[in-house]
Write a protein that holds these residues in place. Structure first.
Motif, PDB file in Angstrom:
ATOM      1  N   UNK A  94       0.829  -1.210   0.000  1.00 23.53           N
ATOM      2  CA  UNK A  94       0.000   0.000   0.000  1.00 23.53           C
ATOM      3  C   UNK A  94       0.862   1.257   0.000  1.00 23.53           C
ATOM      4  N   UNK A  95       2.031   1.189   0.629  1.00 23.34           N
ATOM      5  CA  UNK A  95       2.955   2.332   0.579  1.00 23.34           C
ATOM      6  C   UNK A  95       3.448   2.544  -0.850  1.00 23.34           C
ATOM      7  N   UNK A  96       3.668   1.450  -1.574  1.00 17.14           N
ATOM      8  CA  UNK A  96       4.155   1.545  -2.950  1.00 17.14           C
ATOM      9  C   UNK A  96       3.118   2.105  -3.904  1.00 17.14           C
ATOM     10  N   UNK A  97       1.829   2.003  -3.546  1.00 13.41           N
ATOM     11  CA  UNK A  97       0.771   2.516  -4.401  1.00 13.41           C
ATOM     12  C   UNK A  97       0.559   4.016  -4.249  1.00 13.41           C
ATOM     13  N   UNK A  98       1.175   4.604  -3.250  1.00 13.45           N
ATOM     14  CA  UNK A  98       1.020   6.040  -3.037  1.00 13.45           C
ATOM     15  C   UNK A  98       1.770   6.804  -4.134  1.00 13.45           C
ATOM     16  N   UNK A  99       1.456   8.064  -4.247  1.00 11.90           N
ATOM     17  CA  UNK A  99       2.126   8.901  -5.245  1.00 11.90           C
ATOM     18  C   UNK A  99       3.594   9.096  -4.908  1.00 11.90           C
ATOM     19  N   UNK A 100       4.372   9.564  -5.897  1.00 12.19           N
ATOM     20  CA  UNK A 100       5.816   9.723  -5.672  1.00 12.19           C
ATOM     21  C   UNK A 100       6.149  10.733  -4.566  1.00 12.19           C
ATOM     22  N   UNK A 101       5.365  11.779  -4.460  1.00 14.88           N
ATOM     23  CA  UNK A 101       5.633  12.780  -3.419  1.00 14.88           C
ATOM     24  C   UNK A 101       5.395  12.160  -2.035  1.00 14.88           C
ATOM     25  N   UNK A 102       4.301  11.426  -1.907  1.00 16.93           N
ATOM     26  CA  UNK A 102       3.991  10.781  -0.622  1.00 16.93           C
ATOM     27  C   UNK A 102       5.052   9.732  -0.294  1.00 16.93           C
ATOM     28  N   UNK A 103       5.522   9.011  -1.304  1.00 22.73           N
ATOM     29  CA  UNK A 103       6.562   8.014  -1.067  1.00 22.73           C
ATOM     30  C   UNK A 103       7.840   8.674  -0.567  1.00 22.73           C
ATOM     31  N   UNK A 104       8.175   9.819  -1.115  1.00 27.12           N
ATOM     32  CA  UNK A 104       9.371  10.521  -0.659  1.00 27.12           C
ATOM     33  C   UNK A 104       9.225  10.992   0.777  1.00 27.12           C
ATOM     34  N   UNK A 105       8.039  11.489   1.119  1.00 28.01           N
ATOM     35  CA  UNK A 105       7.803  11.934   2.496  1.00 28.01           C
ATOM     36  C   UNK A 105       7.871  10.753   3.455  1.00 28.01           C
ATOM     37  N   UNK A 106       7.262   9.623   3.068  1.00 29.53           N
ATOM     38  CA  UNK A 106       7.319   8.441   3.913  1.00 29.53           C
ATOM     39  C   UNK A 106       8.753   7.931   4.049  1.00 29.53           C
ATOM     40  N   UNK A 107       9.533   8.036   2.993  1.00 32.10           N
ATOM     41  CA  UNK A 107      10.939   7.632   3.056  1.00 32.10           C
ATOM     42  C   UNK A 107      11.745   8.521   3.979  1.00 32.10           C
ATOM     43  N   UNK A 108      11.487   9.817   3.926  1.00 39.90           N
ATOM     44  CA  UNK A 108      12.190  10.739   4.821  1.00 39.90           C
ATOM     45  C   UNK A 108      11.796  10.503   6.281  1.00 39.90           C
ATOM     46  N   UNK A 109      10.546  10.133   6.490  1.00 34.50           N
ATOM     47  CA  UNK A 109      10.064   9.881   7.849  1.00 34.50           C
ATOM     48  C   UNK A 109      10.460   8.492   8.346  1.00 34.50           C
ATOM     49  N   UNK A 110      11.143   7.694   7.504  1.00 34.04           N
ATOM     50  CA  UNK A 110      11.540   6.322   7.838  1.00 34.04           C
ATOM     51  C   UNK A 110      10.325   5.489   8.262  1.00 34.04           C
ATOM     52  N   UNK A 111       9.260   5.598   7.466  1.00 35.12           N
ATOM     53  CA  UNK A 111       8.026   4.903   7.782  1.00 35.12           C
ATOM     54  C   UNK A 111       8.194   3.394   7.732  1.00 35.12           C
ATOM     55  N   UNK A 112       9.078   2.902   6.872  1.00 35.06           N
ATOM     56  CA  UNK A 112       9.325   1.462   6.810  1.00 35.06           C
ATOM     57  C   UNK A 112       9.949   0.959   8.103  1.00 35.06           C
ATOM     58  N   UNK A 113      10.813   1.761   8.713  1.00 34.27           N
ATOM     59  CA  UNK A 113      11.408   1.388   9.997  1.00 34.27           C
ATOM     60  C   UNK A 113      10.340   1.370  11.086  1.00 34.27           C
ATOM     61  N   UNK A 114       9.429   2.343  11.032  1.00 33.49           N
ATOM     62  CA  UNK A 114       8.339   2.408  12.006  1.00 33.49           C
ATOM     63  C   UNK A 114       7.467   1.153  11.905  1.00 33.49           C
ATOM     64  N   UNK A 115       7.157   0.738  10.685  1.00 33.09           N
ATOM     65  CA  UNK A 115       6.330  -0.453  10.494  1.00 33.09           C
ATOM     66  C   UNK A 115       7.040  -1.691  11.025  1.00 33.09           C
ATOM     67  N   UNK A 116       8.338  -1.815  10.767  1.00 33.54           N
ATOM     68  CA  UNK A 116       9.094  -2.965  11.274  1.00 33.54           C
ATOM     69  C   UNK A 116       9.129  -2.976  12.801  1.00 33.54           C
ATOM     70  N   UNK A 117       9.319  -1.814  13.422  1.00 35.29           N
ATOM     71  CA  UNK A 117       9.320  -1.733  14.885  1.00 35.29           C
ATOM     72  C   UNK A 117       7.946  -2.103  15.428  1.00 35.29           C
ATOM     73  N   UNK A 118       6.893  -1.646  14.769  1.00 32.72           N
ATOM     74  CA  UNK A 118       5.530  -1.941  15.207  1.00 32.72           C
ATOM     75  C   UNK A 118       5.256  -3.447  15.192  1.00 32.72           C
ATOM     76  N   UNK A 119       5.607  -4.104  14.093  1.00 30.64           N
ATOM     77  CA  UNK A 119       5.362  -5.550  14.011  1.00 30.64           C
ATOM     78  C   UNK A 119       6.271  -6.329  14.954  1.00 30.64           C
TER      79      UNK A 119
END
Length: 108
Positions: free
Chosen positions: A49-74
């Motif tokens: 679902x993160x990959x389906x977001x627009x390029x701008x949103x993907x860049x913001x999520x990348x800067x926020x390290x959202x993938x790290x947050x998801x890994x910590x959550x799980x």
């Protein structure tokens, strides 16, 4: 003749013990892989679902390290399930830390 008696005694003692150990290992094996499968599917769903977001949103999520947050959550979810399973396996309940004011606690 005496050896036959000892062999029968060992079969009577060891047989149920081996069955019990195999049953416990089988249950643990199924639980471990089932839990890993569920957590893996949930992670892949979130990342898809993160990959389906627009390029701008993907860049913001990348800067926020959202993938790290998801890994910590799980990882936190997995740790909580493991601790709950250990407590249930040892038949131990956690001690309550907070007590209602009054009674045996000190009033502030």
């Amino acid at each position: 003749m005496q050896y036959l008696f000892i062999a029968q005694l060992l079969i009577m003692i060891v047989g149920p013990l081996v069955k019990m150990v195999l049953r416990i290992l089988g249950f643990g094996f199924v639980t471990y892989f089932g839990f890993n499968l569920i957590i893996g599917q949930a992670q892949s769903y979130v990342f898809a679902r993160m990959g389906e977001a627009g390029p701008i949103i993907q860049q913001i999520l990348g800067l926020a390290k959202f993938d790290v947050v998801i890994n910590i959550f799980f990882a936190a979810i997995a740790t909580r399930f493991i601790l709950a399973g250990i407590d249930k396996a040892t038949d131990r309940k956690r001690n309550q830390v907070w007590r209602k004011p009054g009674g045996t606690s000190i009033d502030a």
